[in-house]
Design a protein around this motif. Sequence first.
Motif, PDB file in Angstrom:
ATOM      1  N   ARG A   3    -106.110  -2.176 -72.344  1.00 60.24           N
ATOM      2  CA  ARG A   3    -105.458  -3.449 -72.070  1.00 60.24           C
ATOM      3  C   ARG A   3    -106.407  -4.415 -71.370  1.00 60.24           C
ATOM      4  O   ARG A   3    -106.471  -5.605 -71.719  1.00 60.24           O
ATOM      5  CB  ARG A   3    -104.199  -3.213 -71.227  1.00 60.24           C
ATOM      6  CG  ARG A   3    -103.476  -4.482 -70.773  1.00 60.24           C
ATOM      7  CD  ARG A   3    -103.202  -5.448 -71.887  1.00 60.24           C
ATOM      8  NE  ARG A   3    -102.383  -4.872 -72.950  1.00 60.24           N
ATOM      9  CZ  ARG A   3    -102.183  -5.432 -74.122  1.00 60.24           C
ATOM     10  NH1 ARG A   3    -102.778  -6.584 -74.413  1.00 60.24           N
ATOM     11  NH2 ARG A   3    -101.435  -4.848 -75.032  1.00 60.24           N
TER      12      ARG A   3
ATOM     13  N   GLN B 135    -114.220  -7.699 -80.703  1.00 61.05           N
ATOM     14  CA  GLN B 135    -112.988  -7.089 -81.190  1.00 61.05           C
ATOM     15  C   GLN B 135    -112.787  -5.730 -80.539  1.00 61.05           C
ATOM     16  O   GLN B 135    -113.742  -4.988 -80.318  1.00 61.05           O
ATOM     17  CB  GLN B 135    -113.074  -6.940 -82.713  1.00 61.05           C
ATOM     18  CG  GLN B 135    -111.883  -6.281 -83.373  1.00 61.05           C
ATOM     19  CD  GLN B 135    -112.067  -6.198 -84.878  1.00 61.05           C
ATOM     20  OE1 GLN B 135    -112.851  -6.935 -85.471  1.00 61.05           O
ATOM     21  NE2 GLN B 135    -111.364  -5.289 -85.502  1.00 61.05           N
ATOM     22  N   VAL B 136    -111.547  -5.391 -80.225  1.00 59.77           N
ATOM     23  CA  VAL B 136    -111.221  -4.065 -79.700  1.00 59.77           C
ATOM     24  C   VAL B 136    -111.014  -3.111 -80.875  1.00 59.77           C
ATOM     25  O   VAL B 136    -110.293  -3.429 -81.824  1.00 59.77           O
ATOM     26  CB  VAL B 136    -109.954  -4.093 -78.825  1.00 59.77           C
ATOM     27  CG1 VAL B 136    -109.609  -2.689 -78.335  1.00 59.77           C
ATOM     28  CG2 VAL B 136    -110.153  -5.024 -77.630  1.00 59.77           C
TER      29      VAL B 136
ATOM     30  N   ASP C 250    -109.949 -11.660 -75.255  1.00 60.61           N
ATOM     31  CA  ASP C 250    -108.941 -12.426 -75.988  1.00 60.61           C
ATOM     32  C   ASP C 250    -109.467 -13.825 -76.304  1.00 60.61           C
ATOM     33  O   ASP C 250    -109.890 -14.564 -75.409  1.00 60.61           O
ATOM     34  CB  ASP C 250    -107.660 -12.518 -75.153  1.00 60.61           C
ATOM     35  CG  ASP C 250    -106.551 -13.258 -75.884  1.00 60.61           C
ATOM     36  OD1 ASP C 250    -106.401 -13.027 -77.094  1.00 60.61           O
ATOM     37  OD2 ASP C 250    -105.849 -14.059 -75.249  1.00 60.61           O
TER      38      ASP C 250
ATOM     39  N   ALA D  14    -108.832  -5.749 -73.927  1.00 62.93           N
ATOM     40  CA  ALA D  14    -108.191  -6.733 -74.797  1.00 62.93           C
ATOM     41  C   ALA D  14    -108.048  -8.082 -74.088  1.00 62.93           C
ATOM     42  O   ALA D  14    -108.274  -9.147 -74.688  1.00 62.93           O
ATOM     43  CB  ALA D  14    -106.830  -6.219 -75.254  1.00 62.93           C
TER      44      ALA D  14
ATOM     45  N   ASP E 107    -108.912 -10.381 -82.634  1.00 63.25           N
ATOM     46  CA  ASP E 107    -109.573 -11.514 -82.019  1.00 63.25           C
ATOM     47  C   ASP E 107    -109.919 -12.578 -83.045  1.00 63.25           C
ATOM     48  O   ASP E 107    -109.820 -12.381 -84.248  1.00 63.25           O
ATOM     49  CB  ASP E 107    -110.837 -11.056 -81.292  1.00 63.25           C
ATOM     50  CG  ASP E 107    -110.478 -10.121 -80.161  1.00 63.25           C
ATOM     51  OD1 ASP E 107    -110.986  -8.996 -80.167  1.00 63.25           O
ATOM     52  OD2 ASP E 107    -109.662 -10.512 -79.314  1.00 63.25           O
TER      53      ASP E 107
ATOM     54  N   VAL F 199    -103.084  -4.087 -79.182  1.00 61.18           N
ATOM     55  CA  VAL F 199    -104.038  -5.148 -78.864  1.00 61.18           C
ATOM     56  C   VAL F 199    -104.106  -6.083 -80.046  1.00 61.18           C
ATOM     57  O   VAL F 199    -104.058  -5.673 -81.194  1.00 61.18           O
ATOM     58  CB  VAL F 199    -105.439  -4.586 -78.541  1.00 61.18           C
ATOM     59  CG1 VAL F 199    -105.403  -3.810 -77.252  1.00 61.18           C
ATOM     60  CG2 VAL F 199    -105.956  -3.702 -79.673  1.00 61.18           C
TER      61      VAL F 199
END
Length: 246
Positions: A80, A93-94, A87, A83, A14, A11
């Motif tokens: 996913r 943030q992941v 985005d 993320a 960000d 990922v």
Amino acid sequence: MGNGKQAVPDVSPDASLPSRFPAPDSLLVFYGGTFDPVHLGHLAIARHARDALGCTIRMMPAADPPHRAPPGADAAHRARMLALAIDGEPGLQVDLRELDRDGPSYSVDTLRAVRAEYGDAVPVALLIGADSLLGLPTWREWTALFGLAHLVVAERSGSALDLRLPPVLAEATAGRWVDSATALRGSPAGRLLRLQQPLHPGSATEVRHRIAGGGPWHDLVPGVVADYIVRHRLYGLNGAATPASL
């Protein structure tokens, strides 16, 4: 939180916080959940916390249960989708730490790992919902959490949370409540802050049920997440799911 080490796609980091926010590391905030799937309610909580606290919100997808199939999508798909959903979103943030570790991953263990990484002096907070707070006495080593992190509680307006706390929890939280993010930054752990969260319709359970039952669901999730669910045929949509790597 989840269990077991998971294989997940990469990922991307960000966008950074707008310049009006304090330095992100002045308060580390972690928001855990299965995000199965991530929906608009999750994002509303994360954005509100980001703006109210003035810091990055690190969203941690939980690992897959080790002894049974995941309830909806597996960890790779959930990571996913998360993320994709955030985005380019400033201040979200992941964080894959719960998917990257071996063995059971309880909240107390995750926070101990955070402390091992960042030290004992940095203010750390765990963002949870009011229902999670009410269930806190069932968590593993739950009283140890107060020595590891602050708790930020996303509470819907008018929920009368004080009147619903069980006695053991009311006793454990007495004297810990504060009314500002500044108060959280003044110590490493042990305080609680309410965030009055605007009511947002939908839940991950409802999204899964609507998909499986053929009901309307696209307006409950970000468009990129809806596209991903359709492309990979998740949650019982049009047959067997495809791997997250495709």
